[in-house]
Design a protein around this motif. Structure first.
Motif, PDB file in Angstrom:
ATOM      1  N   HIS A   1       1.975  14.505  13.922  1.00 56.44           N
ATOM      2  CA  HIS A   1       1.702  13.695  12.733  1.00 56.44           C
ATOM      3  C   HIS A   1       0.813  14.421  11.730  1.00 56.44           C
ATOM      4  O   HIS A   1       0.387  13.850  10.742  1.00 56.44           O
ATOM      5  CB  HIS A   1       1.066  12.366  13.151  1.00 56.44           C
ATOM      6  N   ALA A   2       0.552  15.689  12.012  1.00 56.78           N
ATOM      7  CA  ALA A   2      -0.319  16.484  11.147  1.00 56.78           C
ATOM      8  C   ALA A   2       0.439  16.937   9.904  1.00 56.78           C
ATOM      9  O   ALA A   2       1.666  16.945   9.865  1.00 56.78           O
ATOM     10  CB  ALA A   2      -0.843  17.694  11.914  1.00 56.78           C
ATOM     11  N   SER A   3      -0.331  17.297   8.902  1.00 53.29           N
ATOM     12  CA  SER A   3       0.264  17.848   7.687  1.00 53.29           C
ATOM     13  C   SER A   3      -0.669  18.900   7.113  1.00 53.29           C
ATOM     14  O   SER A   3      -1.843  18.944   7.438  1.00 53.29           O
ATOM     15  CB  SER A   3       0.523  16.745   6.656  1.00 53.29           C
ATOM     16  N   VAL A   4      -0.094  19.752   6.286  1.00 51.51           N
ATOM     17  CA  VAL A   4      -0.860  20.767   5.576  1.00 51.51           C
ATOM     18  C   VAL A   4      -0.687  20.493   4.102  1.00 51.51           C
ATOM     19  O   VAL A   4       0.439  20.290   3.624  1.00 51.51           O
ATOM     20  CB  VAL A   4      -0.347  22.191   5.903  1.00 51.51           C
ATOM     21  N   THR A   5      -1.787  20.451   3.386  1.00 47.72           N
ATOM     22  CA  THR A   5      -1.720  20.252   1.952  1.00 47.72           C
ATOM     23  C   THR A   5      -1.663  21.622   1.295  1.00 47.72           C
ATOM     24  O   THR A   5      -2.533  22.454   1.505  1.00 47.72           O
ATOM     25  CB  THR A   5      -2.955  19.480   1.455  1.00 47.72           C
TER      26      THR A   5
ATOM     27  N   VAL B   1      -5.084   3.684  15.324  1.00 47.46           N
ATOM     28  CA  VAL B   1      -3.833   3.704  14.569  1.00 47.46           C
ATOM     29  C   VAL B   1      -2.717   3.391  15.566  1.00 47.46           C
ATOM     30  O   VAL B   1      -2.494   4.139  16.516  1.00 47.46           O
ATOM     31  CB  VAL B   1      -3.600   5.079  13.897  1.00 47.46           C
ATOM     32  N   ALA B   2      -2.048   2.281  15.350  1.00 47.40           N
ATOM     33  CA  ALA B   2      -1.035   1.813  16.298  1.00 47.40           C
ATOM     34  C   ALA B   2       0.355   2.306  15.911  1.00 47.40           C
ATOM     35  O   ALA B   2       0.644   2.574  14.754  1.00 47.40           O
ATOM     36  CB  ALA B   2      -1.031   0.282  16.342  1.00 47.40           C
ATOM     37  N   GLY B   3       1.201   2.419  16.932  1.00 44.41           N
ATOM     38  CA  GLY B   3       2.626   2.614  16.710  1.00 44.41           C
ATOM     39  C   GLY B   3       3.086   3.994  16.301  1.00 44.41           C
ATOM     40  O   GLY B   3       4.219   4.141  15.829  1.00 44.41           O
ATOM     41  N   LEU B   4       2.259   5.015  16.472  1.00 46.39           N
ATOM     42  CA  LEU B   4       2.722   6.364  16.152  1.00 46.39           C
ATOM     43  C   LEU B   4       3.753   6.818  17.182  1.00 46.39           C
ATOM     44  O   LEU B   4       3.667   6.457  18.358  1.00 46.39           O
ATOM     45  CB  LEU B   4       1.553   7.352  16.136  1.00 46.39           C
ATOM     46  N   ARG B   5       4.698   7.593  16.745  1.00 46.83           N
ATOM     47  CA  ARG B   5       5.702   8.166  17.648  1.00 46.83           C
ATOM     48  C   ARG B   5       4.997   9.185  18.553  1.00 46.83           C
ATOM     49  O   ARG B   5       4.267  10.050  18.076  1.00 46.83           O
ATOM     50  CB  ARG B   5       6.796   8.836  16.824  1.00 46.83           C
TER      51      ARG B   5
END
Length: 187
Positions: free
Chosen positions: A57-61, A151-155
């Motif tokens: 679920h990470a991202s790079v800006t 944080v609920a419901g993450l894959r």
């Protein structure tokens, strides 16, 4: 928590931000970017050998727009940044801990920016990930007005779920040992 029943369980937390910071730094190094551009790396579990950094679920800006990590890595070997022990750098280790404590407390005090999550060991009650109740376990959380929320419901992949269960089992065993020690010390 057992020894301090007058303190609400949600007031207990443990520091897993060190693992998050190290995973983010290692990922940034792998991608050739600054650690401050990596967001939403999750650390599941306990700060031990079963701790699980998760980049799903990470991202790079980059260029002012978020880029998904899978896109940024494009088939690169999912390297050693996922292996906690390899992220320990002997020099500056104390400063890493100090920074992680500051980041943890800053999140509790100031909250998390919209769209960002942090890893924090919090009471597992009511979680949507199958972690047993009454454990202090690292989850992705958001913080607003001094209150954290899982944080609920993450894959979560099946491999990740298995590792999460191992970490929970380790915590259950540690709790059992600690309660035995407390009972023995009260004799």
């Amino acid at each position: 928590m057992t020894s301090a029943p007058s303190i609400p369980p949600e007031n207990f937390s443990c520091l897993t931000r060190l693992g998050q910071n190290r995973a983010q730094a290692r990922l940034a190094l792998t991608l050739g970017t600054g650690a401050g551009t990596v967001r939403n790396v999750i650390v599941w579990g306990t700060p031990s050998g079963t701790q699980l950094p998760d980049i799903e679920h990470a991202s790079v800006t980059g260029d002012s727009r978020p880029v998904g990590l899978q896109q940024a890595l494009r088939g690169a070997d999912r390297p050693a940044f996922l292996q906690r022990k390899e992220t320990v750098v002997r020099t500056g280790c104390t400063m890493s801990v100090v920074c992680a404590i500051c980041d943890h407390l800053r999140a509790l005090w100031s909250g998390t920016p919209e769209g960002e999550l942090v890893s924090m060991g919090v009471i597992s009650n009511g979680n949507s990930y199958g972690v047993p109740e009454q454990l202090i376990y690292s989850f992705p959380v958001t913080v607003k007005d001094g209150r954290w929320q899982i944080v609920a419901g993450l894959r979560v992949s099946e491999v990740c779920r298995l590792r999460m269960a191992q970490s929970a089992q380790e915590l259950l065993e540690e709790r059992k040992s600690a309660l035995r020690a407390l009972a023995w010390s009260n004799l």
